[in-house]
Design an enzyme around this catalytic site. Sequence first.
Site, PDB file in Angstrom:
ATOM      1  N   ILE A 276      -9.718   9.442  -0.957  1.00  0.00           N
ATOM      2  CA  ILE A 276     -10.014   8.840   0.312  1.00  0.00           C
ATOM      3  C   ILE A 276      -9.525   9.955   1.393  1.00  0.00           C
ATOM      4  CG2 ILE A 276      -9.554   6.974   2.005  1.00  0.00           C
ATOM      5  CD1 ILE A 276     -11.329   6.117  -0.798  1.00  0.00           C
TER       6      ILE A 276
ATOM      7  N   ASN B 283       0.688  -1.192  -0.040  1.00  0.00           N
ATOM      8  CA  ASN B 283       0.149   0.044  -0.121  1.00  0.00           C
ATOM      9  C   ASN B 283       0.796   1.325  -0.038  1.00  0.00           C
ATOM     10  OD1 ASN B 283      -2.214   1.722   1.064  1.00  0.00           O
ATOM     11  ND2 ASN B 283      -0.746   1.650   2.746  1.00  0.00           N
TER      12      ASN B 283
ATOM     13  N   LYS C  43       0.591   4.520 -11.234  1.00  0.00           N
ATOM     14  CA  LYS C  43      -0.562   3.450 -10.770  1.00  0.00           C
ATOM     15  C   LYS C  43      -1.149   2.841 -11.758  1.00  0.00           C
ATOM     16  CE  LYS C  43      -0.688   5.054  -6.274  1.00  0.00           C
ATOM     17  NZ  LYS C  43      -0.360   4.073  -5.249  1.00  0.00           N
TER      18      LYS C  43
ATOM     19  N   TYR D 220       1.743  10.658 -11.323  1.00  0.00           N
ATOM     20  CA  TYR D 220       1.096   9.707 -10.426  1.00  0.00           C
ATOM     21  C   TYR D 220       0.049   8.519 -11.280  1.00  0.00           C
ATOM     22  CZ  TYR D 220      -2.067   8.455  -6.232  1.00  0.00           C
ATOM     23  OH  TYR D 220      -2.574   7.847  -5.141  1.00  0.00           O
TER      24      TYR D 220
ATOM     25  N   THR E 160      -7.669  10.870   3.788  1.00  0.00           N
ATOM     26  CA  THR E 160      -6.421  10.533   4.617  1.00  0.00           C
ATOM     27  C   THR E 160      -5.488  11.950   4.526  1.00  0.00           C
ATOM     28  OG1 THR E 160      -5.199   9.856   2.467  1.00  0.00           O
ATOM     29  CG2 THR E 160      -6.569   8.373   3.774  1.00  0.00           C
TER      30      THR E 160
HETATM   31  P1  NAP Z   1      -0.917   8.515   3.778  1.00  0.00           P
HETATM   32  O1  NAP Z   1      -1.515   8.506   4.848  1.00  0.00           O
HETATM   33  O2  NAP Z   1      -0.013   9.367   3.279  1.00  0.00           O
HETATM   34  O3  NAP Z   1      -0.121   6.944   3.551  1.00  0.00           O
HETATM   35  C1  NAP Z   1       0.878   6.814   2.666  1.00  0.00           C
HETATM   36  C2  NAP Z   1       1.703   5.687   3.384  1.00  0.00           C
HETATM   37  O4  NAP Z   1       2.752   5.264   2.415  1.00  0.00           O
HETATM   38  C3  NAP Z   1       2.303   6.154   4.964  1.00  0.00           C
HETATM   39  O5  NAP Z   1       2.139   4.859   5.769  1.00  0.00           O
HETATM   40  C4  NAP Z   1       3.887   6.048   4.395  1.00  0.00           C
HETATM   41  O6  NAP Z   1       4.667   5.747   5.647  1.00  0.00           O
HETATM   42  C5  NAP Z   1       3.773   5.061   3.189  1.00  0.00           C
HETATM   43  N1  NAP Z   1       5.198   5.219   2.318  1.00  0.00           N
HETATM   44  C6  NAP Z   1       5.564   6.307   1.615  1.00  0.00           C
HETATM   45  N2  NAP Z   1       6.503   6.339   1.233  1.00  0.00           N
HETATM   46  C7  NAP Z   1       7.205   5.177   1.599  1.00  0.00           C
HETATM   47  C8  NAP Z   1       8.420   4.392   1.613  1.00  0.00           C
HETATM   48  N3  NAP Z   1       9.382   4.961   0.810  1.00  0.00           N
HETATM   49  N4  NAP Z   1       8.512   3.351   2.147  1.00  0.00           N
HETATM   50  C9  NAP Z   1       7.603   2.996   3.008  1.00  0.00           C
HETATM   51  N5  NAP Z   1       6.447   3.620   3.288  1.00  0.00           N
HETATM   52  C10 NAP Z   1       6.193   4.527   2.541  1.00  0.00           C
HETATM   53  O7  NAP Z   1      -1.896   8.364   2.423  1.00  0.00           O
HETATM   54  P2  NAP Z   1      -2.847   7.307   1.995  1.00  0.00           P
HETATM   55  O8  NAP Z   1      -3.961   7.881   1.298  1.00  0.00           O
HETATM   56  O9  NAP Z   1      -3.422   6.233   2.944  1.00  0.00           O
HETATM   57  O10 NAP Z   1      -2.251   6.392   0.855  1.00  0.00           O
HETATM   58  C11 NAP Z   1      -2.013   5.117   1.080  1.00  0.00           C
HETATM   59  C12 NAP Z   1      -1.997   4.552  -0.550  1.00  0.00           C
HETATM   60  O11 NAP Z   1      -3.198   4.740  -0.945  1.00  0.00           O
HETATM   61  C13 NAP Z   1      -0.892   5.141  -1.289  1.00  0.00           C
HETATM   62  O12 NAP Z   1      -0.391   4.269  -2.521  1.00  0.00           O
HETATM   63  C14 NAP Z   1      -1.673   6.229  -2.126  1.00  0.00           C
HETATM   64  O13 NAP Z   1      -1.465   6.503  -3.607  1.00  0.00           O
HETATM   65  C15 NAP Z   1      -3.166   5.234  -2.188  1.00  0.00           C
HETATM   66  N6  NAP Z   1      -4.309   6.146  -2.687  1.00  0.00           N
HETATM   67  C16 NAP Z   1      -4.919   7.169  -1.889  1.00  0.00           C
HETATM   68  C17 NAP Z   1      -5.763   7.856  -2.248  1.00  0.00           C
HETATM   69  C18 NAP Z   1      -6.382   8.852  -1.716  1.00  0.00           C
HETATM   70  O14 NAP Z   1      -7.194   9.679  -2.056  1.00  0.00           O
HETATM   71  N7  NAP Z   1      -6.168   8.976  -0.375  1.00  0.00           N
HETATM   72  C19 NAP Z   1      -6.459   7.211  -3.314  1.00  0.00           C
HETATM   73  C20 NAP Z   1      -6.238   6.215  -4.086  1.00  0.00           C
HETATM   74  C21 NAP Z   1      -5.032   5.535  -3.810  1.00  0.00           C
HETATM   75  P3  NAP Z   1       6.025   6.357   6.120  1.00  0.00           P
HETATM   76  O15 NAP Z   1       5.849   8.096   5.942  1.00  0.00           O
HETATM   77  O16 NAP Z   1       5.947   6.155   7.556  1.00  0.00           O
HETATM   78  O17 NAP Z   1       7.121   5.758   5.408  1.00  0.00           O
END
Ligand code: NAP
Length: 248
Positions: free
Chosen positions: A188, A89, A159, A155, A190
Amino acid sequence: MILQDKVALVTGGTSGIGRATAIAYAQQQAKVVVVGRRIDEGEETVRLIKEAGGEAIFVQADVTKEADVEAMVDKAVGVFGRLDIAFNNAGMGGENPSLIEQTEAEYDRAMNVNVKGVWLSMKYEIAQMLKQGSGAIVNMASVVGVVALPNILLYTASKHAVVGLTKAAALQYAKAGIRINVVAPGAIQTDMFEAVTDEAKAYLTGLHPIGRVGTPLEVANAVLFLSSEMASFTTGATLLVDGGFVAQ
Ligand code: NAP
Protein backbone atom coordinates in the site's frame (compact mmCIF):
# COMPACT_ATOMS: atom_id res chain seq x y z
CA MET A 1 -24.04 6.93 7.84
CA ILE A 2 -23.08 3.42 8.92
CA LEU A 3 -21.25 4.36 12.14
CA GLN A 4 -23.59 6.99 13.60
CA ASP A 5 -23.14 7.39 17.39
CA LYS A 6 -20.30 4.85 17.47
CA VAL A 7 -16.96 5.45 19.19
CA ALA A 8 -13.98 4.15 17.21
CA LEU A 9 -10.31 3.92 18.17
CA VAL A 10 -7.46 3.66 15.63
CA THR A 11 -3.92 2.76 16.69
CA GLY A 12 -1.29 4.04 14.28
CA GLY A 13 -3.73 6.80 13.34
CA THR A 14 -0.91 9.30 12.88
CA SER A 15 -0.23 8.40 9.22
CA GLY A 16 -0.89 6.08 6.29
CA ILE A 17 -3.65 3.50 6.48
CA GLY A 18 -4.53 4.42 10.07
CA ARG A 19 -5.06 8.09 9.21
CA ALA A 20 -7.15 7.21 6.14
CA THR A 21 -9.30 4.89 8.26
CA ALA A 22 -9.72 7.44 11.07
CA ILE A 23 -11.00 9.92 8.47
CA ALA A 24 -13.27 7.29 6.88
CA TYR A 25 -14.73 6.41 10.32
CA ALA A 26 -15.42 10.10 11.01
CA GLN A 27 -17.07 10.53 7.59
CA GLN A 28 -19.49 7.79 8.70
CA GLN A 29 -20.14 9.88 11.84
CA ALA A 30 -18.16 7.88 14.37
CA LYS A 31 -16.38 9.77 17.14
CA VAL A 32 -12.72 8.88 16.64
CA VAL A 33 -9.83 8.31 19.05
CA VAL A 34 -6.57 8.67 17.11
CA VAL A 35 -3.62 6.88 18.73
CA GLY A 36 0.12 6.94 18.03
CA ARG A 37 3.44 8.17 19.40
CA ARG A 38 3.92 11.27 17.18
CA ILE A 39 1.97 14.20 18.63
CA ASP A 40 2.10 16.58 15.63
CA GLU A 41 1.00 13.89 13.17
CA GLY A 42 -1.78 12.74 15.53
CA GLU A 43 -3.05 16.29 15.96
CA GLU A 44 -2.95 16.67 12.17
CA THR A 45 -5.27 13.66 11.75
CA VAL A 46 -7.62 15.23 14.32
CA ARG A 47 -7.46 18.56 12.47
CA LEU A 48 -8.34 16.89 9.15
CA ILE A 49 -11.34 15.19 10.78
CA LYS A 50 -12.58 18.36 12.52
CA GLU A 51 -12.09 20.43 9.36
CA ALA A 52 -14.52 18.06 7.63
CA GLY A 53 -17.06 18.47 10.47
CA GLY A 54 -16.17 15.33 12.42
CA GLU A 55 -15.32 14.69 16.07
CA ALA A 56 -11.94 13.30 17.23
CA ILE A 57 -9.26 13.38 19.92
CA PHE A 58 -5.61 12.38 19.86
CA VAL A 59 -4.16 10.11 22.56
CA GLN A 60 -0.41 9.62 22.63
CA ALA A 61 0.43 5.98 23.34
CA ASP A 62 3.08 3.41 22.55
CA VAL A 63 1.22 0.13 21.92
CA THR A 64 4.14 -1.91 23.27
CA LYS A 65 3.61 -0.43 26.75
CA GLU A 66 0.78 -1.87 28.83
CA ALA A 67 0.26 1.28 30.91
CA ASP A 68 -0.08 3.38 27.71
CA VAL A 69 -2.59 0.95 26.19
CA GLU A 70 -4.69 0.82 29.36
CA ALA A 71 -4.65 4.65 29.50
CA MET A 72 -5.63 4.93 25.81
CA VAL A 73 -8.80 2.88 26.36
CA ASP A 74 -9.53 4.73 29.63
CA LYS A 75 -9.24 8.05 27.80
CA ALA A 76 -11.55 6.93 24.98
CA VAL A 77 -14.20 5.82 27.47
CA GLY A 78 -13.63 8.87 29.69
CA VAL A 79 -14.19 11.32 26.83
CA PHE A 80 -16.80 9.53 24.70
CA GLY A 81 -18.43 7.19 27.25
CA ARG A 82 -17.89 3.87 25.44
CA LEU A 83 -15.84 1.99 22.85
CA ASP A 84 -17.65 0.32 19.94
CA ILE A 85 -14.92 -0.15 17.35
CA ALA A 86 -11.15 -0.61 17.43
CA PHE A 87 -8.73 -0.82 14.51
CA ASN A 88 -5.44 -2.22 15.84
CA ASN A 89 -3.33 -0.99 12.97
CA ALA A 90 -0.04 0.18 14.55
CA GLY A 91 2.84 -1.76 13.07
CA MET A 92 6.27 -1.58 11.56
CA GLY A 93 8.49 -3.22 8.95
CA GLY A 94 12.17 -2.98 8.14
CA GLU A 95 14.60 -5.78 8.93
CA ASN A 96 17.77 -7.36 7.68
CA PRO A 97 16.66 -9.83 4.97
CA SER A 98 19.18 -12.48 6.06
CA LEU A 99 18.02 -14.60 9.02
CA ILE A 100 21.55 -15.44 10.10
CA GLU A 101 22.44 -11.75 10.25
CA GLN A 102 19.34 -10.65 12.15
CA THR A 103 19.75 -9.46 15.73
CA GLU A 104 17.77 -10.23 18.84
CA ALA A 105 16.83 -6.53 18.99
CA GLU A 106 15.30 -6.72 15.48
CA TYR A 107 13.29 -9.78 16.53
CA ASP A 108 12.04 -8.10 19.71
CA ARG A 109 11.10 -4.91 17.86
CA ALA A 110 9.02 -6.72 15.22
CA MET A 111 7.25 -8.92 17.74
CA ASN A 112 6.72 -6.16 20.31
CA VAL A 113 5.06 -3.70 17.96
CA ASN A 114 3.26 -6.03 15.56
CA VAL A 115 2.15 -8.81 17.92
CA LYS A 116 2.34 -7.64 21.53
CA GLY A 117 0.82 -4.30 20.50
CA VAL A 118 -2.24 -6.01 19.00
CA TRP A 119 -2.56 -8.42 21.94
CA LEU A 120 -2.33 -5.62 24.53
CA SER A 121 -4.78 -3.45 22.60
CA MET A 122 -7.33 -6.27 22.38
CA LYS A 123 -6.89 -7.02 26.09
CA TYR A 124 -8.11 -3.57 27.16
CA GLU A 125 -10.58 -3.02 24.29
CA ILE A 126 -12.32 -6.34 24.88
CA ALA A 127 -12.52 -5.72 28.65
CA GLN A 128 -14.50 -2.54 27.86
CA MET A 129 -16.60 -4.15 25.12
CA LEU A 130 -17.59 -6.97 27.49
CA LYS A 131 -19.09 -4.38 29.85
CA GLN A 132 -21.16 -3.05 26.94
CA GLY A 133 -22.05 -6.49 25.50
CA SER A 134 -20.95 -5.48 22.00
CA GLY A 135 -18.00 -4.39 19.90
CA ALA A 136 -16.11 -4.85 16.65
CA ILE A 137 -12.35 -5.15 16.38
CA VAL A 138 -10.27 -5.18 13.20
CA ASN A 139 -6.61 -6.11 13.45
CA MET A 140 -3.94 -5.26 10.88
CA ALA A 141 -1.97 -8.10 9.30
CA SER A 142 -0.66 -8.23 5.72
CA VAL A 143 -0.60 -10.63 2.79
CA VAL A 144 2.49 -12.00 4.53
CA GLY A 145 0.22 -12.95 7.42
CA VAL A 146 -1.24 -15.50 4.99
CA VAL A 147 1.64 -16.40 2.65
CA ALA A 148 5.39 -15.86 3.00
CA LEU A 149 8.05 -13.81 1.23
CA PRO A 150 11.62 -15.09 1.64
CA ASN A 151 13.27 -11.77 2.45
CA ILE A 152 10.71 -10.41 4.92
CA LEU A 153 11.08 -13.01 7.63
CA LEU A 154 10.30 -11.44 11.00
CA TYR A 155 7.54 -9.28 9.53
CA THR A 156 6.01 -12.44 7.96
CA ALA A 157 6.19 -14.27 11.30
CA SER A 158 4.68 -11.34 13.20
CA LYS A 159 1.78 -10.91 10.76
CA HIS A 160 1.04 -14.68 10.81
CA ALA A 161 0.83 -14.29 14.60
CA VAL A 162 -1.70 -11.46 14.23
CA VAL A 163 -3.90 -13.70 12.06
CA GLY A 164 -3.69 -16.46 14.68
CA LEU A 165 -4.41 -14.09 17.57
CA THR A 166 -7.41 -12.74 15.70
CA LYS A 167 -8.92 -16.16 15.02
CA ALA A 168 -8.49 -17.41 18.60
CA ALA A 169 -9.83 -14.18 20.12
CA ALA A 170 -12.78 -14.20 17.71
CA LEU A 171 -13.67 -17.72 18.89
CA GLN A 172 -13.24 -16.80 22.55
CA TYR A 173 -15.65 -13.83 22.32
CA ALA A 174 -18.03 -14.96 19.55
CA LYS A 175 -20.93 -15.41 21.98
CA ALA A 176 -20.19 -12.15 23.82
CA GLY A 177 -21.30 -9.89 20.97
CA ILE A 178 -17.77 -8.98 19.98
CA ARG A 179 -16.65 -9.60 16.40
CA ILE A 180 -12.91 -9.73 15.67
CA ASN A 181 -11.51 -9.79 12.15
CA VAL A 182 -8.23 -9.05 10.40
CA VAL A 183 -7.31 -7.28 7.18
CA ALA A 184 -4.43 -8.51 5.03
CA PRO A 185 -3.34 -5.83 2.56
CA GLY A 186 -0.83 -6.19 -0.23
CA ALA A 187 1.66 -3.34 -0.72
CA ILE A 188 0.00 0.00 0.00
CA GLN A 189 1.28 3.46 -0.95
CA THR A 190 2.32 4.80 2.49
CA ASP A 191 5.50 5.94 4.28
CA MET A 192 6.23 2.27 5.04
CA PHE A 193 6.22 1.42 1.32
CA GLU A 194 8.12 4.60 0.46
CA ALA A 195 10.89 3.52 2.87
CA VAL A 196 11.97 0.55 0.70
CA THR A 197 14.44 0.77 -2.21
CA ASP A 198 13.28 1.43 -5.78
CA GLU A 199 14.29 -2.12 -6.64
CA ALA A 200 12.13 -3.53 -3.82
CA LYS A 201 9.23 -1.27 -4.86
CA ALA A 202 9.35 -2.63 -8.41
CA TYR A 203 9.58 -6.22 -7.13
CA LEU A 204 6.64 -5.73 -4.73
CA THR A 205 4.51 -3.94 -7.33
CA GLY A 206 5.09 -6.84 -9.74
CA LEU A 207 3.60 -9.28 -7.22
CA HIS A 208 0.13 -7.71 -7.62
CA PRO A 209 -1.83 -9.14 -10.58
CA ILE A 210 -3.88 -5.91 -10.70
CA GLY A 211 -0.66 -4.19 -11.84
CA ARG A 212 -0.23 -1.58 -9.10
CA VAL A 213 0.00 -1.20 -5.34
CA GLY A 214 -3.06 -0.19 -3.31
CA THR A 215 -4.07 3.09 -1.66
CA PRO A 216 -4.74 3.69 2.06
CA LEU A 217 -8.38 4.45 1.20
CA GLU A 218 -8.81 1.03 -0.43
CA VAL A 219 -7.79 -0.58 2.88
CA ALA A 220 -9.87 1.88 4.92
CA ASN A 221 -12.98 0.87 2.95
CA ALA A 222 -12.44 -2.80 3.83
CA VAL A 223 -11.88 -1.92 7.51
CA LEU A 224 -15.04 0.20 7.47
CA PHE A 225 -17.04 -2.79 6.25
CA LEU A 226 -15.67 -5.13 8.94
CA SER A 227 -16.25 -2.46 11.63
CA SER A 228 -19.88 -1.93 10.69
CA GLU A 229 -23.12 -3.85 11.06
CA MET A 230 -22.80 -4.74 7.36
CA ALA A 231 -20.39 -7.43 8.60
CA SER A 232 -22.67 -8.61 11.44
CA PHE A 233 -22.17 -12.33 10.61
CA THR A 234 -18.42 -12.04 9.97
CA THR A 235 -15.96 -12.92 12.73
CA GLY A 236 -12.55 -14.60 12.73
CA ALA A 237 -12.20 -13.72 9.04
CA THR A 238 -9.10 -12.61 7.17
CA LEU A 239 -10.05 -10.09 4.49
CA LEU A 240 -7.45 -9.80 1.72
CA VAL A 241 -7.08 -6.33 0.18
CA ASP A 242 -4.31 -7.31 -2.15
CA GLY A 243 -4.98 -6.80 -5.85
CA GLY A 244 -4.97 -10.59 -6.34
CA PHE A 245 -1.57 -11.16 -4.66
CA VAL A 246 -2.58 -14.29 -2.73
CA ALA A 247 -4.84 -15.71 -5.46
CA GLN A 248 -2.05 -16.41 -7.95
P1 NAP B 1 2.90 4.06 8.42
O1 NAP B 1 2.34 5.30 7.80
O2 NAP B 1 4.34 3.98 8.71
O3 NAP B 1 2.05 3.75 9.73
C1 NAP B 1 2.51 3.02 10.81
C2 NAP B 1 1.73 3.49 12.01
O4 NAP B 1 2.03 2.66 13.15
C3 NAP B 1 2.06 4.92 12.38
O5 NAP B 1 0.88 5.62 12.60
C4 NAP B 1 2.86 4.77 13.67
O6 NAP B 1 2.59 5.85 14.54
C5 NAP B 1 2.26 3.50 14.24
N1 NAP B 1 3.14 2.87 15.21
C6 NAP B 1 4.31 2.21 14.97
N2 NAP B 1 4.84 1.78 16.12
C7 NAP B 1 4.01 2.17 17.11
C8 NAP B 1 4.00 2.03 18.52
N3 NAP B 1 4.99 1.39 19.15
N4 NAP B 1 2.97 2.55 19.22
C9 NAP B 1 1.97 3.20 18.60
N5 NAP B 1 1.90 3.36 17.26
C10 NAP B 1 2.92 2.85 16.54
O7 NAP B 1 2.61 2.81 7.49
P2 NAP B 1 1.25 2.06 7.08
O8 NAP B 1 1.56 1.37 5.82
O9 NAP B 1 0.06 2.94 7.17
O10 NAP B 1 1.17 0.92 8.21
C11 NAP B 1 0.03 0.69 8.99
C12 NAP B 1 -0.12 -0.81 9.20
O11 NAP B 1 -0.37 -1.42 7.93
C13 NAP B 1 1.10 -1.53 9.78
O12 NAP B 1 0.68 -2.47 10.76
C14 NAP B 1 1.68 -2.26 8.58
O13 NAP B 1 2.40 -3.41 8.97
C15 NAP B 1 0.42 -2.58 7.82
N6 NAP B 1 0.61 -2.89 6.42
C16 NAP B 1 1.19 -1.98 5.56
C17 NAP B 1 1.36 -2.30 4.23
C18 NAP B 1 2.02 -1.35 3.25
O14 NAP B 1 2.46 -1.81 2.19
N7 NAP B 1 2.08 -0.07 3.53
C19 NAP B 1 0.91 -3.53 3.75
C20 NAP B 1 0.32 -4.44 4.63
C21 NAP B 1 0.16 -4.11 5.95
P3 NAP B 1 3.70 6.64 15.40
O15 NAP B 1 4.98 6.60 14.63
O16 NAP B 1 3.11 8.00 15.52
O17 NAP B 1 3.75 5.91 16.69
